[in-house]
Design a protein around this motif. Structure first.
Motif, short mmCIF file in Angstrom:
data_model
loop_
_atom_site.label_atom_id
_atom_site.label_comp_id
_atom_site.label_asym_id
_atom_site.label_seq_id
_atom_site.Cartn_x
_atom_site.Cartn_y
_atom_site.Cartn_z
N ILE A 199 -2.26 -118.79 -33.42
CA ILE A 199 -3.69 -119.02 -34.09
C ILE A 199 -4.26 -117.70 -34.29
O ILE A 199 -4.40 -117.26 -35.58
CB ILE A 199 -4.61 -119.84 -33.14
N VAL A 200 -4.36 -116.86 -33.37
CA VAL A 200 -5.07 -115.54 -33.53
C VAL A 200 -4.63 -114.70 -32.49
O VAL A 200 -4.16 -114.78 -31.43
CB VAL A 200 -6.72 -115.55 -33.26
N VAL A 201 -4.46 -113.38 -32.92
CA VAL A 201 -4.26 -112.19 -32.14
C VAL A 201 -5.28 -111.35 -32.10
O VAL A 201 -6.03 -111.12 -32.96
CB VAL A 201 -2.89 -111.23 -32.74
N GLY A 202 -5.63 -110.88 -30.84
CA GLY A 202 -6.77 -110.23 -30.43
C GLY A 202 -6.30 -108.82 -29.98
O GLY A 202 -5.69 -108.64 -28.97
N ASN A 203 -7.03 -107.73 -30.63
CA ASN A 203 -6.74 -106.31 -29.99
C ASN A 203 -8.05 -105.49 -30.03
O ASN A 203 -9.10 -105.54 -30.92
CB ASN A 203 -5.57 -105.55 -31.10
N ALA A 204 -8.26 -104.56 -29.15
CA ALA A 204 -9.25 -103.65 -28.80
C ALA A 204 -8.90 -102.26 -29.29
O ALA A 204 -7.69 -101.85 -28.78
CB ALA A 204 -9.83 -103.57 -27.43
N HIS A 205 -9.44 -101.93 -30.29
CA HIS A 205 -9.25 -100.56 -30.81
C HIS A 205 -10.52 -99.64 -30.07
O HIS A 205 -11.47 -100.11 -29.71
CB HIS A 205 -8.89 -100.56 -32.46
N LYS A 206 -10.27 -98.34 -30.60
CA LYS A 206 -11.33 -97.21 -30.14
C LYS A 206 -12.86 -97.88 -30.61
O LYS A 206 -13.48 -97.59 -29.68
CB LYS A 206 -10.78 -95.93 -30.78
N ASP A 207 -12.81 -98.33 -31.68
CA ASP A 207 -14.31 -98.56 -32.28
C ASP A 207 -14.56 -100.03 -32.69
O ASP A 207 -15.43 -100.23 -33.11
CB ASP A 207 -14.78 -97.62 -33.27
N LYS A 208 -13.54 -100.89 -32.30
CA LYS A 208 -13.71 -102.27 -32.79
C LYS A 208 -12.93 -103.19 -31.92
O LYS A 208 -11.79 -102.79 -31.36
CB LYS A 208 -13.55 -102.29 -34.29
N VAL A 209 -13.08 -104.40 -32.08
CA VAL A 209 -12.22 -105.37 -31.49
C VAL A 209 -11.74 -106.16 -32.54
O VAL A 209 -12.79 -106.69 -33.57
CB VAL A 209 -13.01 -106.62 -30.64
N LYS A 210 -10.46 -106.39 -33.02
CA LYS A 210 -10.08 -106.97 -34.17
C LYS A 210 -9.54 -108.19 -33.85
O LYS A 210 -8.53 -108.24 -32.85
CB LYS A 210 -8.87 -105.90 -34.84
N LEU A 211 -9.71 -109.06 -34.68
CA LEU A 211 -8.87 -110.53 -34.56
C LEU A 211 -8.07 -110.58 -35.86
O LEU A 211 -8.73 -110.54 -36.97
CB LEU A 211 -9.72 -111.70 -34.46
N THR A 212 -6.96 -111.01 -35.72
CA THR A 212 -6.25 -111.19 -36.95
C THR A 212 -5.51 -112.68 -36.60
O THR A 212 -4.79 -113.19 -35.80
CB THR A 212 -4.87 -110.19 -36.96
N PHE A 213 -5.79 -113.72 -37.64
CA PHE A 213 -5.72 -114.95 -37.73
C PHE A 213 -4.31 -115.31 -38.67
O PHE A 213 -4.17 -114.95 -39.70
CB PHE A 213 -6.78 -115.85 -38.50
N SER A 214 -3.53 -116.05 -37.77
CA SER A 214 -2.13 -116.35 -38.48
C SER A 214 -2.61 -117.51 -39.69
O SER A 214 -3.50 -118.47 -39.37
CB SER A 214 -1.17 -117.05 -37.44
N HIS A 215 -2.09 -117.16 -40.69
CA HIS A 215 -2.49 -118.05 -41.74
C HIS A 215 -4.00 -118.09 -42.33
O HIS A 215 -4.43 -118.90 -43.11
CB HIS A 215 -2.23 -119.71 -41.62
N GLY A 216 -4.56 -116.83 -42.01
CA GLY A 216 -5.90 -116.53 -42.17
C GLY A 216 -6.04 -116.45 -43.71
O GLY A 216 -7.23 -116.78 -44.32
#
Length: 91
Positions: A54-71
């Protein structure tokens, strides 16, 4: 370790706003459907799945990024998505 334990450890290691943000997002995702499963993939990324990713979550230096499968196939009338508009699957 289980995937959920890996995610717990990742969040605990983020001692700034990113940990709180990712923890809140995780809670919201898991509350959306009781059948959602947490996985730990791609050398250290929390992934939430239900009949596939569904979604991948990652914390980067200045953000939290969500990447949606089939987004890329989701309508976005409020311009919530801010990246990946050229992709065919992920956004």
């Amino acid at each position: 370790m289980t995937p959920s334990q890996h995610i717990d450890q990742m969040i605990a290691g983020l001692i700034d706003w990113r940990g709180d943000t990712l923890a809140g997002i995780r809670k919201t995702i898991l509350a959306a459907d009781p059948d959602i499963v947490e996985e730990w993939k791609w050398m250290g990324s929390p992934v939430w799945c239900l009949d596939g990713n569904i979604v991948v979550g990652n914390a980067h230096k200045d953000k939290v990024k969500l990447t949606f499968s089939h987004g890329a196939s989701l309508p976005d009338p409020d311009n919530l998505f801010n990246n990946g508009f050229g992709g065919k699957v992920w956004r």
